[in-house]
Design a protein around this motif. Structure first.
Motif, PDB file in Angstrom:
ATOM      1  N   ALA A   1       0.835  -1.211   0.000  1.00 20.61           N
ATOM      2  CA  ALA A   1       0.000   0.000   0.000  1.00 20.61           C
ATOM      3  C   ALA A   1       0.865   1.255   0.000  1.00 20.61           C
ATOM      4  CB  ALA A   1      -0.920  -0.016   1.217  1.00 20.61           C
ATOM      5  N   PHE A   2       1.975   1.227   0.770  1.00 17.69           N
ATOM      6  CA  PHE A   2       2.881   2.381   0.808  1.00 17.69           C
ATOM      7  C   PHE A   2       3.508   2.614  -0.564  1.00 17.69           C
ATOM      8  CE2 PHE A   2       7.319   3.870   1.429  1.00 17.69           C
ATOM      9  CZ  PHE A   2       7.025   5.153   1.861  1.00 17.69           C
ATOM     10  N   ALA A   3       3.951   1.537  -1.201  1.00 22.16           N
ATOM     11  CA  ALA A   3       4.550   1.672  -2.530  1.00 22.16           C
ATOM     12  C   ALA A   3       3.525   2.202  -3.529  1.00 22.16           C
ATOM     13  CB  ALA A   3       5.098   0.334  -2.990  1.00 22.16           C
ATOM     14  N   SER A   4       2.291   1.705  -3.442  1.00 23.33           N
ATOM     15  CA  SER A   4       1.240   2.160  -4.354  1.00 23.33           C
ATOM     16  C   SER A   4       0.930   3.635  -4.133  1.00 23.33           C
ATOM     17  CB  SER A   4      -0.023   1.316  -4.162  1.00 23.33           C
ATOM     18  OG  SER A   4       0.214  -0.033  -4.491  1.00 23.33           O
ATOM     19  N   GLY A   5       0.869   4.045  -2.861  1.00 23.02           N
ATOM     20  CA  GLY A   5       0.620   5.458  -2.565  1.00 23.02           C
ATOM     21  C   GLY A   5       1.750   6.351  -3.006  1.00 23.02           C
ATOM     22  N   SER A   6       2.962   5.801  -3.044  1.00 17.09           N
ATOM     23  CA  SER A   6       4.125   6.592  -3.470  1.00 17.09           C
ATOM     24  C   SER A   6       4.069   6.940  -4.952  1.00 17.09           C
ATOM     25  CB  SER A   6       5.415   5.824  -3.174  1.00 17.09           C
ATOM     26  OG  SER A   6       5.561   5.618  -1.785  1.00 17.09           O
ATOM     27  N   SER A   7       3.148   6.326  -5.678  1.00 26.38           N
ATOM     28  CA  SER A   7       2.968   6.700  -7.087  1.00 26.38           C
ATOM     29  C   SER A   7       2.547   8.160  -7.204  1.00 26.38           C
ATOM     30  CB  SER A   7       1.923   5.801  -7.751  1.00 26.38           C
ATOM     31  OG  SER A   7       0.656   5.952  -7.133  1.00 26.38           O
ATOM     32  N   ALA A   8       2.063   8.733  -6.092  1.00 25.37           N
ATOM     33  CA  ALA A   8       1.701  10.153  -6.097  1.00 25.37           C
ATOM     34  C   ALA A   8       2.919  11.059  -6.205  1.00 25.37           C
ATOM     35  CB  ALA A   8       0.916  10.499  -4.821  1.00 25.37           C
ATOM     36  N   LEU A   9       4.113  10.501  -6.044  1.00 22.60           N
ATOM     37  CA  LEU A   9       5.336  11.312  -6.067  1.00 22.60           C
ATOM     38  C   LEU A   9       5.978  11.353  -7.436  1.00 22.60           C
ATOM     39  CD1 LEU A   9       6.909  10.194  -2.672  1.00 22.60           C
ATOM     40  CD2 LEU A   9       5.172  11.926  -3.127  1.00 22.60           C
ATOM     41  N   THR A  10       5.389  10.679  -8.406  1.00 19.35           N
ATOM     42  CA  THR A  10       5.935  10.752  -9.760  1.00 19.35           C
ATOM     43  C   THR A  10       5.838  12.176 -10.275  1.00 19.35           C
ATOM     44  OG1 THR A  10       3.769  10.098 -10.584  1.00 19.35           O
ATOM     45  CG2 THR A  10       5.405   8.367 -10.320  1.00 19.35           C
ATOM     46  N   GLY A  11       6.854  12.616 -10.950  1.00 19.54           N
ATOM     47  CA  GLY A  11       6.862  13.979 -11.472  1.00 19.54           C
ATOM     48  C   GLY A  11       7.654  14.943 -10.612  1.00 19.54           C
ATOM     49  N   VAL A  12       8.077  14.488  -9.408  1.00 13.57           N
ATOM     50  CA  VAL A  12       8.830  15.370  -8.509  1.00 13.57           C
ATOM     51  C   VAL A  12      10.157  15.790  -9.137  1.00 13.57           C
ATOM     52  CG1 VAL A  12      10.084  15.413  -6.305  1.00 13.57           C
ATOM     53  CG2 VAL A  12       7.746  14.556  -6.388  1.00 13.57           C
ATOM     54  N   GLU A  13      10.748  14.894  -9.946  1.00 21.46           N
ATOM     55  CA  GLU A  13      12.076  15.151 -10.507  1.00 21.46           C
ATOM     56  C   GLU A  13      12.044  16.047 -11.740  1.00 21.46           C
ATOM     57  OE1 GLU A  13      10.387  12.911 -13.476  1.00 21.46           O
ATOM     58  OE2 GLU A  13      10.260  12.560 -11.326  1.00 21.46           O
ATOM     59  N   ALA A  14      10.859  16.323 -12.277  1.00 22.65           N
ATOM     60  CA  ALA A  14      10.762  17.011 -13.571  1.00 22.65           C
ATOM     61  C   ALA A  14      11.407  18.391 -13.556  1.00 22.65           C
ATOM     62  CB  ALA A  14       9.298  17.119 -13.991  1.00 22.65           C
ATOM     63  N   ILE A  15      11.270  19.101 -12.441  1.00 24.76           N
ATOM     64  CA  ILE A  15      11.822  20.468 -12.368  1.00 24.76           C
ATOM     65  C   ILE A  15      13.342  20.439 -12.483  1.00 24.76           C
ATOM     66  CG2 ILE A  15      12.133  22.446 -10.822  1.00 24.76           C
ATOM     67  CD1 ILE A  15       9.268  21.979  -9.857  1.00 24.76           C
ATOM     68  N   SER A  16      13.994  19.444 -11.887  1.00 24.40           N
ATOM     69  CA  SER A  16      15.454  19.375 -11.960  1.00 24.40           C
ATOM     70  C   SER A  16      15.935  19.066 -13.374  1.00 24.40           C
ATOM     71  CB  SER A  16      15.977  18.306 -10.993  1.00 24.40           C
ATOM     72  OG  SER A  16      15.593  17.012 -11.406  1.00 24.40           O
ATOM     73  N   ASN A  17      15.093  18.438 -14.182  1.00 18.46           N
ATOM     74  CA  ASN A  17      15.448  18.180 -15.580  1.00 18.46           C
ATOM     75  C   ASN A  17      15.274  19.411 -16.451  1.00 18.46           C
ATOM     76  OD1 ASN A  17      16.212  15.435 -15.543  1.00 18.46           O
ATOM     77  ND2 ASN A  17      14.081  14.800 -15.448  1.00 18.46           N
ATOM     78  N   ALA A  18      14.359  20.289 -16.056  1.00 16.21           N
ATOM     79  CA  ALA A  18      13.941  21.392 -16.933  1.00 16.21           C
ATOM     80  C   ALA A  18      14.467  22.752 -16.492  1.00 16.21           C
ATOM     81  CB  ALA A  18      12.420  21.422 -17.004  1.00 16.21           C
ATOM     82  N   ILE A  19      15.554  22.792 -15.759  1.00 11.21           N
ATOM     83  CA  ILE A  19      16.118  24.069 -15.292  1.00 11.21           C
ATOM     84  C   ILE A  19      16.380  25.035 -16.448  1.00 11.21           C
ATOM     85  CG2 ILE A  19      18.034  25.162 -14.044  1.00 11.21           C
ATOM     86  CD1 ILE A  19      18.332  22.517 -12.502  1.00 11.21           C
ATOM     87  N   PRO A  20      16.868  24.585 -17.628  1.00  9.87           N
ATOM     88  CA  PRO A  20      17.105  25.533 -18.723  1.00  9.87           C
ATOM     89  C   PRO A  20      15.856  26.267 -19.197  1.00  9.87           C
ATOM     90  CG  PRO A  20      18.265  23.467 -19.139  1.00  9.87           C
ATOM     91  CD  PRO A  20      17.371  23.228 -17.953  1.00  9.87           C
TER      92      PRO A  20
END
Length: 608
Positions: free
Chosen positions: A220-239
């Motif tokens: 259940a914890f792993a499934s709920g952690s799917s809500a954290l997808t997309g957190v890394e996008a800002i670090s990819n798009a700094i330019p």
């Protein structure tokens, strides 16, 4: 007409000097780069409940401590990626961090995972948005796939129009969604505080539940952690940020983390207190809104904005995928075409590839979000783990000021991300097994592309003392199919070149045709040598290539160049090409990879 349609859909081309105007401020960046993470509030809590309800409704109270665990992981990731933004201000995120600190292959694992994950971002987001629409309008449920594909096409057009234009459009629905959920959570908490919600709708926190195991809780914890997808996008798009880009990116990341924590915890709390259970026909957010407001205007406002944010969350993929592709392309792991900017200064090749791959996934998985989310989540937690581990290595190696605190933050993030990744593999193997197939294939492809580019450079590079024998003369061969304006056009071109010899080659299927054609040719082009070849098996390519091989061997002895001029007529309308036998195309294809033969196609355009 094609050009007019392109201008209408995409807009006028932008000059390279206008690139600075395409940078994002924090408000717009939060809308397009955080939409993926914020939208996961609509399905992340539901994933927790789906696992817990398998034990029984009494187990749903565990959603509260599980949500707290997810918020702790979110905090660690936000602080970790904030450090990554300042450490790697030119973007690249998990790929660059892993490559520089862990090595090439870990970097490629992170980069390959993220490329696939951004494709899944589009597919999952659009599918989830379609689910929200069909929850409110059940009559559309049978058209989920078609609706999802239409949304992908619309998003593609929007993103091809440029970063700032897409951000201007997307900002409104994203902030409307945040407003709608704040209203929902605010009204829900007010109802709870004022006693308008019966306490018997839910099981009390701490109630013992038979059959509940640690395995179920971790799942259940792993499934709920799917809500954290997309957190890394800002670090990819700094330019994509306006200057100072790292500062603006870090502030946007913190704002996203705060909003995500509030919205996620609020939905989990209301779902628990209202006694909501997952349903195949109605999402958790839909059920909470219906309990709070009934099926009135406010309910449809919440459902409408939820559907919009879920669809538009795909834009995080459109923002991050092309930039990650640029970094991989600069390192020669994927084709260089991904570095090319389109008419509107966006990386259009990356946008188009992303769209095609997402549509394929939607069709294969039949637009079912539930089938895509586990694969989607594990695809992002692998880069989470690698990037945090990479930062641990960086701090230990460099030991900058305050490195111990930074090390602790990244260590916590790496440990939790690793646990979640392992839990995903153990608990959802039937859903995530494709990772073990496509990831090695992708990494193998990366290395093959890199090997090719590394071999091409030395072959093209000029060497100062290298001797290249000069071309002493030119022999031109012109395949002819008859006495026509097309052939005359090609012969005129051949005569305009400095050729030592021009040879027309005619291939006859009947011996009688050979004699007749030679007589006609002497009268029409007496100054051009004609060679006639008999082809008993009616092949044009085989006898022609044999003749060219012979000419090439003779020419090489005197350093002569063999050139083949291919006459070709072009109909006025493109579709009319299928009405002709395309002999010129067959000849061109068969000769294209001959090392010492120059190919020249001379087109003759028909007028009607």
């Amino acid at each position: 007409m094609k050009a007019s349609l392109k201008r209408m859909l995409i807009g006028r081309p932008l000059k390279s000097t206008e690139l600075g105007e395409q940078k994002l401020n924090k408000t717009k960046a939060l809308a397009i780069l955080s939409s993926d993470a914020l939208s996961s509030v609509a399905y992340g809590p539901e994933q927790i409940l789906i696992v817990l309800v398998t034990v029984g409704a009494a187990a749903l109270w565990y959603s509260i401590p599980i949500a707290i665990g997810v918020i702790i992981l979110l905090t660690a990731l936000i602080l970790s990626y904030r450090q990554i933004i300042y450490a790697y201000p030119h973007g690249g995120g998990a790929y660059v961090v892993s490559r520089e600190n862990l090595g090439v292959n870990p970097g490629l694992v992170a980069g390959g995972s993220l490329l696939v994950d951004y494709i899944l971002t589009v597919a999952v987001s659009v599918s989830a948005g379609t689910d929200a629409i069909t929850s409110a309008l059940p009559s559309l449920h049978d058209y989920n796939v078609e609706i999802a594909i239409v949304f992908v096409i619309l998003l593609t057009i929007l993103n091809l129009r440029g970063v700032t234009e897409s951000a201007s459009v997307l900002a409104y629905p994203v902030y409307l969604f945040v407003l709608a959920l704040f209203i929902l959570i605010g009204v829900g908490i007010f109802n709870v505080v004022t006693g308008n919600v019966p306490s018997d709708l839910h099981t009390s926190i701490g109630t013992p539940v038979a059959g509940l195991s640690l395995f179920i809780l971790l799942k259940a914890f792993a499934s709920g952690s799917s809500a954290l997808t997309g957190v890394e996008a800002i670090s990819n798009a700094i330019p994509n940020f306006k200057e100072p880009a790292p500062v603006n990116a870090a502030k946007t990341l913190m704002a996203m983390g705060g909003l995500l924590a509030i919205l996620f915890s609020g939905i989990v709390f209301l779902a628990f207190y209202y006694g909501i259970t997952p349903s195949a026909t109605s999402t958790v957010v839909s059920q909470i809104a219906e309990v709070s407001f009934g099926r009135n205007l406010v309910y449809y406002f919440i459902q409408g904005t939820t559907a919009l944010i879920l669809v538009l969350a795909a834009n995080t993929g459109y923002s991050a995928f092309p930039l990650l592709a640029v970094n991989l392309s600069k390192d020669k792991f994927i084709p260089r075409m991904f570095q090319i900017r389109g008419d509107r200064l966006g990386y259009s090749n990356g946008i188009i590839l992303l769209s095609l791959a997402a549509i394929l996934l939607i069709i294969v998985f039949n637009g079912t979000t539930e089938n895509l989310i586990p694969l989607y989540a594990v695809g992002v937690f692998i880069p989470f783990t690698l990037s945090q581990t990479g930062m641990i290595v960086k701090w230990i190696r460099e030991k900058p000021q305050g490195w111990v605190t930074k090390l602790i933050i990244n260590s916590v993030g790496a440990a939790i991300s690793f646990v979640v990744t392992i839990v995903f593999f153990v608990t959802k193997l039937p859903a995530v097994w494709p990772v073990f197939i496509f990831l090695p294939i992708i990494i193998f492809a990366f290395h093959r592309i890199k090997k090719h580019y590394d071999s091409v450079g030395p072959q093209l590079r000029l060497i100062a003392d290298e001797e290249i024998p000069p071309i002493e003369g030119n022999v031109i061969i012109v395949p002819v199919a008859g006495i026509t304006k097309v052939v005359r056009n090609s012969l005129n071109y051949a005569k305009s070149l400095s050729a030592d010899q021009i040879i027309a080659v005619y291939i006859a299927f009947e011996r009688e045709d050979t004699r007749k054609f030679e007589e006609q040719w002497k009268k029409w082009q007496p100054d051009v040598k004609l060679v006639t070849l008999y082809s008993p098996y009616r092949s044009i390519v085989q006898p022609l290539t044999k003749f060219i091989d012979k000419a090439e061997r003779l020419a090489s002895k005197s350093n002569y160049q063999v050139s083949v001029i291919i006459p070709q007529f072009l109909p006025k309308k493109g579709w009319q090409n299928i009405l002709h036998n395309q002999s010129s195309l067959l000849i061109h294809t068969s000769l294209l990879y001959r090392r010492n033969v120059v190919l020249i196609t001379v087109p003759y355009h028909l007028q009607k």
